[in-house]
Scaffold this active site. Structure first.
Site, PDB file in Angstrom:
ATOM      1  N   ARG A 355      18.741  23.292   1.820  1.00  0.00           N
ATOM      2  CA  ARG A 355      17.489  23.296   2.585  1.00  0.00           C
ATOM      3  C   ARG A 355      17.733  23.229   4.092  1.00  0.00           C
ATOM      4  O   ARG A 355      16.819  23.470   4.878  1.00  0.00           O
ATOM      5  CB  ARG A 355      16.597  22.128   2.167  1.00  0.00           C
ATOM      6  CG  ARG A 355      15.918  22.322   0.822  1.00  0.00           C
ATOM      7  CD  ARG A 355      14.891  21.227   0.559  1.00  0.00           C
ATOM      8  NE  ARG A 355      14.005  20.975   1.670  1.00  0.00           N
ATOM      9  CZ  ARG A 355      12.935  21.706   1.987  1.00  0.00           C
ATOM     10  NH1 ARG A 355      12.623  22.779   1.260  1.00  0.00           N
ATOM     11  NH2 ARG A 355      12.166  21.375   3.023  1.00  0.00           N
ATOM     12  N   PHE A 378      14.923  11.762   7.792  1.00  0.00           N
ATOM     13  CA  PHE A 378      14.781  12.344   6.458  1.00  0.00           C
ATOM     14  C   PHE A 378      15.463  13.705   6.331  1.00  0.00           C
ATOM     15  O   PHE A 378      16.387  13.859   5.557  1.00  0.00           O
ATOM     16  CB  PHE A 378      13.299  12.435   6.088  1.00  0.00           C
ATOM     17  CG  PHE A 378      12.676  11.100   5.834  1.00  0.00           C
ATOM     18  CD1 PHE A 378      12.651  10.554   4.567  1.00  0.00           C
ATOM     19  CD2 PHE A 378      12.137  10.369   6.882  1.00  0.00           C
ATOM     20  CE1 PHE A 378      12.092   9.301   4.329  1.00  0.00           C
ATOM     21  CE2 PHE A 378      11.582   9.111   6.655  1.00  0.00           C
ATOM     22  CZ  PHE A 378      11.560   8.577   5.381  1.00  0.00           C
ATOM     23  N   GLU A 379      14.995  14.711   7.063  1.00  0.00           N
ATOM     24  CA  GLU A 379      15.523  16.048   6.846  1.00  0.00           C
ATOM     25  C   GLU A 379      15.713  16.756   8.186  1.00  0.00           C
ATOM     26  O   GLU A 379      14.774  17.290   8.763  1.00  0.00           O
ATOM     27  CB  GLU A 379      14.585  16.859   5.946  1.00  0.00           C
ATOM     28  CG  GLU A 379      15.231  18.118   5.400  1.00  0.00           C
ATOM     29  CD  GLU A 379      14.390  18.794   4.343  1.00  0.00           C
ATOM     30  OE1 GLU A 379      14.929  19.061   3.249  1.00  0.00           O
ATOM     31  OE2 GLU A 379      13.196  19.049   4.596  1.00  0.00           O
ATOM     32  N   GLN A 380      16.938  16.752   8.655  1.00  0.00           N
ATOM     33  CA  GLN A 380      17.284  17.381   9.922  1.00  0.00           C
ATOM     34  C   GLN A 380      18.254  18.528   9.674  1.00  0.00           C
ATOM     35  O   GLN A 380      19.226  18.366   8.936  1.00  0.00           O
ATOM     36  CB  GLN A 380      17.973  16.388  10.864  1.00  0.00           C
ATOM     37  CG  GLN A 380      17.149  15.196  11.262  1.00  0.00           C
ATOM     38  CD  GLN A 380      18.046  14.114  11.815  1.00  0.00           C
ATOM     39  OE1 GLN A 380      18.664  13.369  11.059  1.00  0.00           O
ATOM     40  NE2 GLN A 380      18.129  14.014  13.117  1.00  0.00           N
TER      41      GLN A 380
END
Length: 544
Positions: A355, A378-380
């Site tokens: 992702r 969280f999502e980098q």
């Protein structure tokens, strides 16, 4: 005679756990919020080391999404028993003081400890089995009677209890990976406090307990105690610290502590330990905590000491009498020609790298998918490598077509979400801009955004960062240009260190340099990087 140049593992590589299996030596170090988890280096002569494994690589072993800065994987311990490698580690889920129902001073933290195993050091390790959550810095001791013991520091969150309550031990059933019986507090520590990082060794009729004390800053230390019974009571080393640089900040090897012992085939004992190399006059260790090693001697009284007997770290100890064993693998050339991410690079927190990036969507490029901000927990989409030298140059070539201010991609010099410099391409009113986004605890505004070039030409853009000690400068050029356009400002690279922090936040890592991409619209706009080249100068000593 060959001498070891400390530190042996340069750049952010703290909390070493060292192991010998036959002729092979292994060191496991902490990775905190960086993924995959745990670095294991391999050597056959204690001089030359190579990264051989990052064993925590999937969600069944480690998922750090949401872990705060400076949390994640703490203090792994590597051991070998029953023909298998054993790795225990903490995945810190919560850090910080809080107030609960008016009970001021309570510090509720979450320290789940896990174990994974593998028959080979570079194989596919098992899913993680949870052991306990009573404190961090777990370690396994495999006794010669066939029993194994789980050690960890005990965290006491109750007000006025000191928090670092000492070292506890409990038997571990190797077959079920379950703890047996009740835990025993075997050592409360010394007046230095902050007792953590336990390891046990058996020698001369005693169980020798090695711990880290004094905190992980300038007063860090390695302390030892011994007992004829594993469960104590333990007698403290008569000299106090076995190794420390406490009281000295103007030395090449500072912050020495958190160690582990290994015995060579010839019977000699070596201590691997963490350390920091401060910038002269700044007392800031921009590369974080690194790993050093030196020989130790057992005295006639049965206690361990440094060779010089001064309990000081040695920047250049003589190498052991082992055949030289250099690794001949060429360094990565900075191109993305392989479908797998180069070993130099890591990302943050997520067990779902598909992702965040791809090396197959556009062959020959690292494609980052725009995700959350570079300050996200969280999502980098942030891929970077450790800074390992006081002087270096990093360049990258970026193809990126942002449509709004919500999209950005570029070159980032990063410590954590509160400390970074991000030279990025974004968009404003239909034109691409070159922007510098920065965050620093020393900036009253916290985060800032400066327009460096109001309108960039079309096509790929090359970005460059030059670091010389505490001086960071940036440059850029359009595709096909030979000369760099140097940006005028000089930035303070020393803020990317443990020593510069906001109150109450953990700071235990080190500076990274790499690439990032964000898209706050949620559209996942990609950025393509054709190369990432990191070149460093001699770093045996910091710049004057």
């Amino acid at each position: 005679m060959t001498n070891i140049s400390n530190p042996i593992l340069r750049g952010f590589n703290p909390d070493p756990s060292i192991l010998r299996v036959g002729e092979d030596f292994y060191i496991a170090t902490s990775t905190f919020e960086w993924y995959p988890g745990v670095q294991i280096h391999h050597s056959r002569d204690l001089v030359n080391w190579r990264l051989v494994a990052r064993p925590l690589e999937r969600a069944g072993q480690l998922d750090m999404r949401g872990d705060p800065d400076g949390c994640g994987v703490w203090a792994p311990d590597l051991s070998h028993a029953d023909g298998r490698f054993w790795l225990v580690f903490t995945d810190v889920k919560r850090y910080g003081a809080t107030t609960v129902h008016g009970a001021k001073g309570m510090s509720l933290r979450d320290f789940p400890n896990h174990v994974v195993t593998c028959e080979t050091i570079d194989g596919i390790w098992s899913d993680a089995a949870h052991i306990n959550s009573s404190g961090f810095d777990p370690a396994l001791f495999h006794d010669d009677d066939g029993r194994s013991w789980m050690l960890n520091m005990l965290w006491d969150h109750r007000p006025g209890r000191g928090r670092f309550a000492g070292i506890q031990a409990q038997q571990l059933d190797r077959a079920t990976l379950k703890l047996v019986g009740e835990p025993t507090l075997i050592f409360k520590g010394t007046e230095r406090g902050f007792t953590e990082g336990p390891h046990i060794y058996k020698r001369g009729g005693f169980y020798h307990l090695l711990v880290a004390e004094g905190g992980t800053g300038w007063d860090h230390a390695v302390v030892m105690a011994r007992s004829p019974d594993l469960l104590g009571p333990y007698e403290v080393h008569p000299d106090g610290a076995v190794l420390t640089s406490a009281g000295r900040r103007d030395v090449p090897i500072a912050r020495a502590g958190h160690g582990d012992l290994v015995e060579l085939a010839d019977g000699s004992t070596w201590l691997a330990y963490l350390c920091g190399r401060p910038l002269p006059g700044r007392e800031r260790c921009i590369m974080g905590r690194e790993t050093a090693i030196q020989p130790m001697l057992w005295g006639e009284d049965g206690w361990l000491r440094t060779v010089a007997g001064d309990a000081r770290p040695d920047p250049s100890p003589p190498a052991p009498n082992l055949p030289p064993a250099p690794w001949n693998a060429p360094p990565w050339d900075g191109r993305f020609d392989d479908p797998h991410l180069p070993q130099d690079l890591q990302w943050l927190r997520s067990p779902a790298p598909e992702r965040l990036f791809s090396l197959t969507e556009r062959p020959g490029f690292l494609r980052l998918y725009g995700r959350e901000t570079v300050g996200s927990l969280f999502e980098q989409a942030l891929v970077a490598r450790r800074q390992t030298a006081f002087r270096f140059t990093a360049t990258t070539s970026l193809s990126f077509a942002p449509r709004s201010f919500q999209q950005a991609a570029g070159l980032i010099h990063y410590y954590n979400s509160t400390k970074f410099y991000y030279l990025c391409v974004s968009a404003e009113d239909g034109r691409r801009q070159l922007q510098l986004v920065s965050a620093s605890p020393e900036n009253p505004a916290g985060n800032s955004l400066d327009i460096m070039v109001d309108a960039l030409p079309p096509g790929p853009i090359d970005l460059r960062a030059d670091v010389d000690g505490d001086r960071l400068t940036f440059a850029w050029r359009a595709d096909g240009e030979a000369d760099w356009h140097r940006l005028p400002d000089v930035h303070d690279a020393s803020i990317l260190s443990d020593e510069v922090t906001l109150p109450g936040l953990p700071n235990f890592t080190g500076a990274f340099i790499g690439m990032a991409c964000q898209d706050l619209s949620g559209g996942g706009t990609p950025a393509d990087f054709a190369s990432f080249v990191y070149r460093e100068e001699e770093f045996d000593a910091p710049p004057d």
